[in-house]
Design an enzyme around this catalytic site. Structure first.
Site, PDB file in Angstrom:
ATOM      1  N   LYS A 174       0.839  -1.206   0.000  1.00 53.53           N
ATOM      2  CA  LYS A 174       0.000   0.000   0.000  1.00 53.53           C
ATOM      3  C   LYS A 174       0.877   1.260   0.000  1.00 53.53           C
ATOM      4  O   LYS A 174       0.625   2.208  -0.744  1.00 53.53           O
ATOM      5  CB  LYS A 174      -0.873  -0.035   1.258  1.00 53.53           C
TER       6      LYS A 174
ATOM      7  N   PHE B  23     -15.130  13.939  11.805  1.00 52.54           N
ATOM      8  CA  PHE B  23     -16.531  13.896  11.349  1.00 52.54           C
ATOM      9  C   PHE B  23     -16.578  13.866   9.826  1.00 52.54           C
ATOM     10  O   PHE B  23     -17.412  14.502   9.200  1.00 52.54           O
ATOM     11  CB  PHE B  23     -17.308  15.100  11.912  1.00 52.54           C
ATOM     12  N   LEU B  24     -15.620  13.127   9.236  1.00 54.20           N
ATOM     13  CA  LEU B  24     -15.513  13.082   7.780  1.00 54.20           C
ATOM     14  C   LEU B  24     -16.562  12.147   7.198  1.00 54.20           C
ATOM     15  O   LEU B  24     -16.808  11.080   7.746  1.00 54.20           O
ATOM     16  CB  LEU B  24     -14.128  12.569   7.362  1.00 54.20           C
TER      17      LEU B  24
ATOM     18  N   CYS C 124     -19.305   3.176   9.376  1.00 55.71           N
ATOM     19  CA  CYS C 124     -19.435   3.930  10.635  1.00 55.71           C
ATOM     20  C   CYS C 124     -20.763   3.718  11.371  1.00 55.71           C
ATOM     21  O   CYS C 124     -20.769   3.212  12.488  1.00 55.71           O
ATOM     22  CB  CYS C 124     -19.242   5.414  10.361  1.00 55.71           C
TER      23      CYS C 124
HETATM   24  C1  UGA Z   1     -20.799   9.178   8.607  1.00 60.14           C
HETATM   25  C2  UGA Z   1     -21.064  10.583   9.186  1.00 60.14           C
HETATM   26  O1  UGA Z   1     -21.975  11.298   8.341  1.00 60.14           O
HETATM   27  C3  UGA Z   1     -19.771  11.381   9.334  1.00 60.14           C
HETATM   28  O2  UGA Z   1     -20.045  12.630   9.972  1.00 60.14           O
HETATM   29  C4  UGA Z   1     -18.802  10.576  10.193  1.00 60.14           C
HETATM   30  O3  UGA Z   1     -17.543  11.247  10.337  1.00 60.14           O
HETATM   31  C5  UGA Z   1     -18.562   9.228   9.550  1.00 60.14           C
HETATM   32  O4  UGA Z   1     -19.808   8.528   9.435  1.00 60.14           O
HETATM   33  C6  UGA Z   1     -17.599   8.447  10.403  1.00 60.14           C
HETATM   34  O5  UGA Z   1     -17.941   8.126  11.547  1.00 60.14           O
HETATM   35  O6  UGA Z   1     -16.433   8.266   9.997  1.00 60.14           O
HETATM   36  P1  UGA Z   1     -20.444   8.182   6.135  1.00 60.14           P
HETATM   37  O7  UGA Z   1     -20.521   6.831   6.773  1.00 60.14           O
HETATM   38  O8  UGA Z   1     -19.364   8.468   5.158  1.00 60.14           O
HETATM   39  O9  UGA Z   1     -20.313   9.339   7.272  1.00 60.14           O
HETATM   40  O10 UGA Z   1     -21.804   8.369   5.360  1.00 60.14           O
HETATM   41  P2  UGA Z   1     -23.140   9.238   5.483  1.00 60.14           P
HETATM   42  O11 UGA Z   1     -23.166  10.190   4.368  1.00 60.14           O
HETATM   43  O12 UGA Z   1     -23.333   9.764   6.833  1.00 60.14           O
HETATM   44  O13 UGA Z   1     -24.230   8.096   5.191  1.00 60.14           O
HETATM   45  C7  UGA Z   1     -24.363   6.957   6.042  1.00 60.14           C
HETATM   46  C8  UGA Z   1     -25.466   6.052   5.556  1.00 60.14           C
HETATM   47  O14 UGA Z   1     -26.738   6.638   5.784  1.00 60.14           O
HETATM   48  C9  UGA Z   1     -25.419   5.749   4.052  1.00 60.14           C
HETATM   49  O15 UGA Z   1     -25.709   4.395   3.835  1.00 60.14           O
HETATM   50  C10 UGA Z   1     -26.490   6.645   3.472  1.00 60.14           C
HETATM   51  O16 UGA Z   1     -27.027   6.163   2.259  1.00 60.14           O
HETATM   52  C11 UGA Z   1     -27.512   6.630   4.594  1.00 60.14           C
HETATM   53  N1  UGA Z   1     -28.396   7.813   4.588  1.00 60.14           N
HETATM   54  C12 UGA Z   1     -27.913   9.047   4.885  1.00 60.14           C
HETATM   55  C13 UGA Z   1     -29.739   7.647   4.300  1.00 60.14           C
HETATM   56  O17 UGA Z   1     -30.206   6.516   4.027  1.00 60.14           O
HETATM   57  N2  UGA Z   1     -30.564   8.735   4.308  1.00 60.14           N
HETATM   58  C14 UGA Z   1     -30.106   9.973   4.600  1.00 60.14           C
HETATM   59  O18 UGA Z   1     -30.921  10.920   4.610  1.00 60.14           O
HETATM   60  C15 UGA Z   1     -28.745  10.141   4.877  1.00 60.14           C
END
Ligand code: UGA
Length: 436
Positions: A41, A158-159, A266
């Site tokens: 990697k 919080f990425l 996450c």
């Molecule tokens: C999430 C958090 O949003 C970040 O703030 C956090 O830093 C990160 O976890 C982490 O702990 O590292 P992420 O997992 O990249 O980020 O994705 P999100 O965009 O939050 O979506 C999570 C899931 O929820 C996805 O499967 C998405 O499709 C779903 N989702 C999200 C919905 O079904 N509906 C929504 O309205 C929003």
């Protein structure tokens, strides 16, 4: 570190968080060494071959490698000796009972202890159970070969995957959990160039902020999914309902998109870890239990829709799958609802052909018995039903009249509410979304 002086950082673990953190710290004007024990990697990263798809990441890696502010290495001890800020960004997977497995964090703490040669700030950035900052401090203290001063702080990230670089550079807040004034001053200066509210608190509260934030967002998703199911039953449109709710600033518009449930590396893991943490302390977090239950049920409901619209069974029937990633704009399939749904359909005897713009390589490692197609049109050819499982933009603009001609049947289950039901039905499809 004087006010405008660059910080010397090393980031241990080059997954999503580590790589983004290292590259962004370098881009902010600090020096960063990204370390990983995976030699292959690191060799690839030195050649700017990024193992993940993340908007803007390749560009800043290339730029900062060239400038010499970013380095890749497999020598953790050397990197620790040359740095003042040591970020720990190794994975903390769930074990079988939902607890976060801290083996890699503990190993890294021991390695740091062996290498400490002067004052260091050790930063826990991985999502670790409450109490881990103290645990890392204790391990380092026990393993130090000579007395050296160090501090351990919690600085949760919080990425979001897909927007991680801009989330790092323009965060909603920076949380620093530390007991030492010296470490707080140093961390504050490290993030000097980032314009965001700064919350300084104790390590335990900082760790809890991360879990509480992810669990709350997951709760919003499960809540709207549950509302979507009620909407279906009573004949309301959940999208109108979510819009009407969102205007209330106390609720907001974000995270009210219904779908096949939340996935990724996450939310599911962090909800399980928080649940088992609460349980270990004698508290039954029924609400969070419900959030996870709704989430699992949501995946099953998509399968049931496909089954029902195909006359009660998918046995022997060809189904075209559009989308495998856990959300759009990522190649990540970890705990992707699409993967769970595909597995359920396979178990029920369906024949599947799947397409995803970025996630096929990762999905191949997870799935057996699925044909992977080169294009969405190839995936749906001769299919009796189409299941749209990830909200990629390109799926919204496909030629659905052409798809209708190519398919053997005419069923579309749109698990992400990407399509306009009126337009799709007019073409001749039997359409079902979620909650409308
Ligand atoms: C999430 C958090 O949003 C970040 O703030 C956090 O830093 C990160 O976890 C982490 O702990 O590292 P992420 O997992 O990249 O980020 O994705 P999100 O965009 O939050 O979506 C999570 C899931 O929820 C996805 O499967 C998405 O499709 C779903 N989702 C999200 C919905 O079904 N509906 C929504 O309205 C929003």
């Amino acid at each position: 570190m004087a006010r405008d002086e660059a910080g010397k950082c090393c980031v241990i673990g080059t997954g999503y968080v580590g790589l983004v953190t290292g590259a962004c710290l370098a881009d902010l004007g600090h020096s960063a060494i990204c370390v990983d024990k995976d030699k292959e990697k690191i060799e690839q990263l030195k050649k700017v071959k990024i193992p993940i798809f993340e908007v803007g990441l390749e560009e800043i890696v290339r730029k900062n490698l060239k400038k010499g502010t970013l380095e890749f290495s497999t020598d953790i001890e050397d990197a620790v000796r040359r740095s003042e800020f040591i970020f720990i960004t190794v994975p903390t997977p769930s074990d079988s009972s939902g607890n976060a497995d801290l083996t890699q964090v503990d190993d890294v703490a021991r390695t740091i202890a062996r290498a400490i040669n002067e004052y260091k700030v050790v930063i826990n950035k991985s999502t670790v159970p409450v109490g881990s900052t103290k645990r890392v401090e204790r391990i380092i203290q026990e393993q130090l070969s000579e007395p050296h001063e160090f501090d351990v702080v919690s600085n949760p990230e919080f990425l979001r995957e897909g927007t991680a670089v801009s989330d790092f550079m323009k965060p909603s807040r920076i949380v620093i959990g530390a007991d030492s004034q010296k470490a707080i001053m140093k961390m504050t200066r490290l993030y000097d160039k980032i314009d965001a509210p700064l919350l300084i608190t104790d390590p335990v509260s900082a760790e809890m902020i991360k879990y509480a934030s992810n669990a709350f967002l997951a709760t919003k998703v499960s809540f709207i999914n549950a509302i979507a199911n009620v909407c279906e039953a009573v004949g309301a449109d959940v999208r109108e309902v979510a819009l009407g709710m969102g205007y209330d600033e106390r609720i907001g518009f974000e995270f009210l998109r219904p779908g096949p449930g939340f996935g990724g590396s996450c939310f599911p893991k962090d909800c399980r870890a928080l649940l088992s943490m609460a349980e270990a302390h004698g508290y039954n977090f029924y609400l969070l239990e419900g959030v996870l239950k709704v989430n699992e049920e949501q995946q099953r409901k998509i399968v049931e829709k496909v089954e029902r619209l195909l006359g009660g069974t998918v046995q022997g029937k060809k189904i075209g799958i559009l989308g495998l990633a856990f959300k759009a704009n990522t190649d990540d399939v970890r705990e992707s609802p699409a993967i769970f749904i595909v597995r359920m359909l396979l178990e029920k005897g369906a024949r599947l052909s799947a397409y995803d713009p970025k996630a096929v390589a990762n999905a191949r490692k997870e799935l057996e018995g699925v044909d992977f197609a080169e294009s969405p049109y190839e995936a749906v050819k001769d299919a009796e039903a189409l299941a749209l499982l990830t909200e990629w933009d390109e799926f919204k603009w496909l030629d659905y009249a052409r798809i209708n001609k190519q398919m053997k049947g005419n069923v579309i289950v749109d698990a992400r509410n990407c399509l306009d039901p009126a337009v799709i039905r007019k073409i001749g499809f039997v359409y079902e979304g979620v909650g409308r």
